[in-house]
Design a protein around this motif. Structure first.
Motif, PDB file in Angstrom:
ATOM      1  N   ALA A 261      29.254  41.954  35.843  1.00 41.79           N
ATOM      2  CA  ALA A 261      28.922  41.091  36.982  1.00 41.79           C
ATOM      3  C   ALA A 261      28.595  39.697  36.467  1.00 41.79           C
ATOM      4  CB  ALA A 261      27.719  41.666  37.717  1.00 41.79           C
ATOM      5  N   GLU A 262      28.859  38.712  37.314  1.00 46.63           N
ATOM      6  CA  GLU A 262      28.438  37.331  37.029  1.00 46.63           C
ATOM      7  C   GLU A 262      27.546  36.907  38.201  1.00 46.63           C
ATOM      8  OE1 GLU A 262      32.899  36.456  35.392  1.00 46.63           O
ATOM      9  OE2 GLU A 262      31.876  34.799  36.414  1.00 46.63           O
ATOM     10  N   GLY A 263      26.283  36.670  37.877  1.00 42.30           N
ATOM     11  CA  GLY A 263      25.354  36.316  38.960  1.00 42.30           C
ATOM     12  C   GLY A 263      25.177  37.456  39.945  1.00 42.30           C
ATOM     13  N   GLY A 264      25.237  38.677  39.433  1.00 39.63           N
ATOM     14  CA  GLY A 264      24.960  39.838  40.274  1.00 39.63           C
ATOM     15  C   GLY A 264      26.153  40.379  41.035  1.00 39.63           C
ATOM     16  N   LEU A 265      27.311  39.692  40.919  1.00 38.17           N
ATOM     17  CA  LEU A 265      28.503  40.153  41.645  1.00 38.17           C
ATOM     18  C   LEU A 265      29.669  40.359  40.683  1.00 38.17           C
ATOM     19  CD1 LEU A 265      28.588  37.822  44.818  1.00 38.17           C
ATOM     20  CD2 LEU A 265      27.688  40.151  44.634  1.00 38.17           C
ATOM     21  N   VAL A 266      30.441  41.410  40.903  1.00 40.39           N
ATOM     22  CA  VAL A 266      31.711  41.585  40.194  1.00 40.39           C
ATOM     23  C   VAL A 266      32.729  40.737  40.951  1.00 40.39           C
ATOM     24  CG1 VAL A 266      33.450  43.221  39.399  1.00 40.39           C
ATOM     25  CG2 VAL A 266      31.047  43.933  39.549  1.00 40.39           C
ATOM     26  N   ARG A 267      33.328  39.780  40.240  1.00 36.32           N
ATOM     27  CA  ARG A 267      34.110  38.755  40.941  1.00 36.32           C
ATOM     28  C   ARG A 267      35.617  38.910  40.734  1.00 36.32           C
ATOM     29  NH1 ARG A 267      30.373  35.135  42.751  1.00 36.32           N
ATOM     30  NH2 ARG A 267      28.293  35.326  41.831  1.00 36.32           N
ATOM     31  N   PRO A 268      36.428  38.221  41.550  1.00 39.64           N
ATOM     32  CA  PRO A 268      37.865  38.219  41.309  1.00 39.64           C
ATOM     33  C   PRO A 268      38.124  37.789  39.867  1.00 39.64           C
ATOM     34  CG  PRO A 268      37.357  37.049  43.336  1.00 39.64           C
ATOM     35  CD  PRO A 268      36.053  37.345  42.664  1.00 39.64           C
ATOM     36  N   GLY A 269      39.176  38.369  39.317  1.00 38.50           N
ATOM     37  CA  GLY A 269      39.460  38.031  37.925  1.00 38.50           C
ATOM     38  C   GLY A 269      38.882  39.068  36.985  1.00 38.50           C
ATOM     39  N   ALA A 270      37.927  39.896  37.510  1.00 36.20           N
ATOM     40  CA  ALA A 270      37.353  40.943  36.634  1.00 36.20           C
ATOM     41  C   ALA A 270      38.424  41.956  36.243  1.00 36.20           C
ATOM     42  CB  ALA A 270      36.210  41.651  37.362  1.00 36.20           C
ATOM     43  N   LEU A 271      39.530  41.962  37.001  1.00 30.67           N
ATOM     44  CA  LEU A 271      40.589  42.960  36.756  1.00 30.67           C
ATOM     45  C   LEU A 271      41.850  42.291  36.211  1.00 30.67           C
ATOM     46  CD1 LEU A 271      40.065  44.817  40.147  1.00 30.67           C
ATOM     47  CD2 LEU A 271      39.006  45.352  37.941  1.00 30.67           C
ATOM     48  N   ALA A 272      41.674  41.082  35.645  1.00 29.75           N
ATOM     49  CA  ALA A 272      42.853  40.297  35.213  1.00 29.75           C
ATOM     50  C   ALA A 272      43.680  41.032  34.154  1.00 29.75           C
ATOM     51  CB  ALA A 272      42.377  38.948  34.671  1.00 29.75           C
ATOM     52  N   ASP A 273      43.033  41.870  33.370  1.00 29.91           N
ATOM     53  CA  ASP A 273      43.766  42.548  32.283  1.00 29.91           C
ATOM     54  C   ASP A 273      44.512  43.795  32.771  1.00 29.91           C
ATOM     55  OD1 ASP A 273      40.993  41.896  29.984  1.00 29.91           O
ATOM     56  OD2 ASP A 273      42.666  40.634  30.721  1.00 29.91           O
ATOM     57  N   LEU A 274      44.341  44.134  34.042  1.00 32.68           N
ATOM     58  CA  LEU A 274      45.007  45.344  34.563  1.00 32.68           C
ATOM     59  C   LEU A 274      46.366  44.958  35.150  1.00 32.68           C
ATOM     60  CD1 LEU A 274      42.112  47.276  36.386  1.00 32.68           C
ATOM     61  CD2 LEU A 274      42.950  47.516  34.043  1.00 32.68           C
ATOM     62  N   PRO A 275      47.267  45.966  35.246  1.00 37.03           N
ATOM     63  CA  PRO A 275      48.555  45.695  35.891  1.00 37.03           C
ATOM     64  C   PRO A 275      48.334  45.171  37.319  1.00 37.03           C
ATOM     65  CG  PRO A 275      48.501  47.916  34.931  1.00 37.03           C
ATOM     66  CD  PRO A 275      47.122  47.367  34.813  1.00 37.03           C
ATOM     67  N   GLU A 276      49.248  44.359  37.805  1.00 39.19           N
ATOM     68  CA  GLU A 276      49.111  43.792  39.167  1.00 39.19           C
ATOM     69  C   GLU A 276      48.975  44.924  40.185  1.00 39.19           C
ATOM     70  OE1 GLU A 276      48.486  40.984  40.305  1.00 39.19           O
ATOM     71  OE2 GLU A 276      48.887  41.255  42.452  1.00 39.19           O
ATOM     72  N   ALA A 277      49.862  45.915  40.085  1.00 39.74           N
ATOM     73  CA  ALA A 277      49.816  47.047  41.027  1.00 39.74           C
ATOM     74  C   ALA A 277      48.738  48.022  40.552  1.00 39.74           C
ATOM     75  CB  ALA A 277      51.158  47.739  41.095  1.00 39.74           C
ATOM     76  N   LEU A 278      47.787  48.326  41.453  1.00 37.74           N
ATOM     77  CA  LEU A 278      46.702  49.246  41.115  1.00 37.74           C
ATOM     78  C   LEU A 278      46.901  50.571  41.849  1.00 37.74           C
ATOM     79  CD1 LEU A 278      43.740  46.684  41.360  1.00 37.74           C
ATOM     80  CD2 LEU A 278      44.676  47.728  39.266  1.00 37.74           C
ATOM     81  N   PRO A 279      46.345  51.663  41.335  1.00 45.07           N
ATOM     82  CA  PRO A 279      46.459  52.941  42.048  1.00 45.07           C
ATOM     83  C   PRO A 279      45.622  52.884  43.325  1.00 45.07           C
ATOM     84  CG  PRO A 279      45.070  53.193  40.111  1.00 45.07           C
ATOM     85  CD  PRO A 279      45.633  51.813  40.046  1.00 45.07           C
ATOM     86  N   PRO A 280      45.797  53.852  44.226  1.00 46.87           N
ATOM     87  CA  PRO A 280      45.096  53.796  45.522  1.00 46.87           C
ATOM     88  C   PRO A 280      43.579  53.845  45.413  1.00 46.87           C
ATOM     89  CG  PRO A 280      46.878  55.416  45.565  1.00 46.87           C
ATOM     90  CD  PRO A 280      46.731  54.997  44.144  1.00 46.87           C
ATOM     91  N   ARG A 281      43.063  54.313  44.254  1.00 48.34           N
ATOM     92  CA  ARG A 281      41.612  54.469  44.118  1.00 48.34           C
ATOM     93  C   ARG A 281      41.163  53.758  42.839  1.00 48.34           C
ATOM     94  NH1 ARG A 281      44.627  58.345  45.277  1.00 48.34           N
ATOM     95  NH2 ARG A 281      44.551  59.303  47.362  1.00 48.34           N
ATOM     96  N   LEU A 282      40.132  52.929  42.971  1.00 43.34           N
ATOM     97  CA  LEU A 282      39.636  52.139  41.836  1.00 43.34           C
ATOM     98  C   LEU A 282      38.136  52.395  41.703  1.00 43.34           C
ATOM     99  CD1 LEU A 282      40.406  49.886  39.730  1.00 43.34           C
ATOM    100  CD2 LEU A 282      39.566  48.247  41.420  1.00 43.34           C
ATOM    101  N   LEU A 283      37.718  52.887  40.536  1.00 48.82           N
ATOM    102  CA  LEU A 283      36.308  53.209  40.304  1.00 48.82           C
ATOM    103  C   LEU A 283      35.733  52.215  39.298  1.00 48.82           C
ATOM    104  CD1 LEU A 283      36.518  57.120  40.060  1.00 48.82           C
ATOM    105  CD2 LEU A 283      36.455  55.656  42.098  1.00 48.82           C
ATOM    106  N   LEU A 284      34.754  51.438  39.740  1.00 41.04           N
ATOM    107  CA  LEU A 284      34.194  50.365  38.921  1.00 41.04           C
ATOM    108  C   LEU A 284      32.966  50.852  38.164  1.00 41.04           C
ATOM    109  CD1 LEU A 284      34.464  47.445  41.517  1.00 41.04           C
ATOM    110  CD2 LEU A 284      36.108  48.104  39.730  1.00 41.04           C
TER     111      LEU A 284
END
Ligand code: KYN
Ligand code: ZN
Ligand code: ZN
Length: 213
Positions: free
Chosen positions: A82-105
């Motif tokens: 998290a940055e400033g208490g929030l997980v922000r856009p870009g946190a998943l930049a290293d993942l493939p563009e297409a994500l599976p239907p379920r994402l567990l953070l």
């Protein structure tokens, strides 16, 4: 098989103001009853649980209207910070563009909460919109909520509502390696409720029939 559910022990730390979790003794063999029983007292949001849309939108589906399909199938576990208490856009930049239907953070929450983790990592609503665009239909977190403890506007919940993404909170992802799995998450079959505690496990990807659906 990896159990990603939080054990519900007596006194399990609940959301501030919620009923503490407890199991009251019912019948006791030692008292001459034929069986031992218990009475369960819990919030619908205790431990590992799912939110139905009615929890944050009075016109939203109740849990029995959601069905089980969203909670069963291919998922990806990803460690995020998290940055400033929030997980922000870009946190998943290293993942493939297409994500599976379920994402567990995996935000780093410990397997057991000695006390309620008030400073947990919540989600930036823009992250919710980003993962929805990339194919996600269920977002899970090891935090007790996708919004901060003090939020009154519930921006991440409402971003989930807008994008049709369902919510799974209070996971125990401690020690779970990042990667793809098949999720089996079974909420208690409570009718007409805003959510329910669930038992969630991870199986090797491809275990469930139907491939990555
Ligand atoms: N019990 C509550 C009472 C009031 C407000 C929030 C909660 C929560 O438990 C947070 C919930 N897990 C959520 O979906 O964000
Ligand atoms: Zn909840
Ligand atoms: Zn929630």
């Amino acid at each position: 098989m990896i159990d990603i559910s939080r054990p519900l022990t007596p006194g399990h730390p609940n959301w501030p103001g919620d009923l503490p979790f407890r199991v009251e003794p019912g019948m006791r063999i030692a008292r001459g009853d034929s069986v031992n029983t218990g009475e369960l007292h819990t919030s619908t949001h205790t431990g590992t649980h799912v939110d139905a849309p009615w929890h944050y939108d009075d016109a939203g589906e109740r849990l029995d209207e959601v069905g089980l399909e969203p909670y069963l199938g291919r998922c990806r576990v990803v460690t995020v910070r998290a940055e400033g208490g929030l997980v922000r856009p870009g946190a998943l930049a290293d993942l493939p563009e297409a994500l599976p239907p379920r994402l567990l953070l995996h935000t780093g929450q410990p397997a057991r909460w000695a006390e309620f983790p008030a400073d947990f990592a919540a989600l930036d609503p823009e992250l919710v919109r980003e993962v929805a665009r990339r194919g996600v239909r269920l977002i899970g977190t090891d935090s007790p909520s996708v919004d901060p403890l003090t939020s009154k506007t519930l921006d991440a919940h409402h971003a989930c509502r807008e994008t049709g993404v369902l919510i799974l909170e209070g996971l125990n992802l401690s020690g779970v390696p990042d990667g793809e799995y098949d999720l089996v998450c079974l909420p208690l079959p409570l009718a007409e409720v805003d959510g329910a505690p669930a038992r969630a496990i991870l199986l090797p990807a491809g275990t469930l029939p139907g491939g990555g659906a």
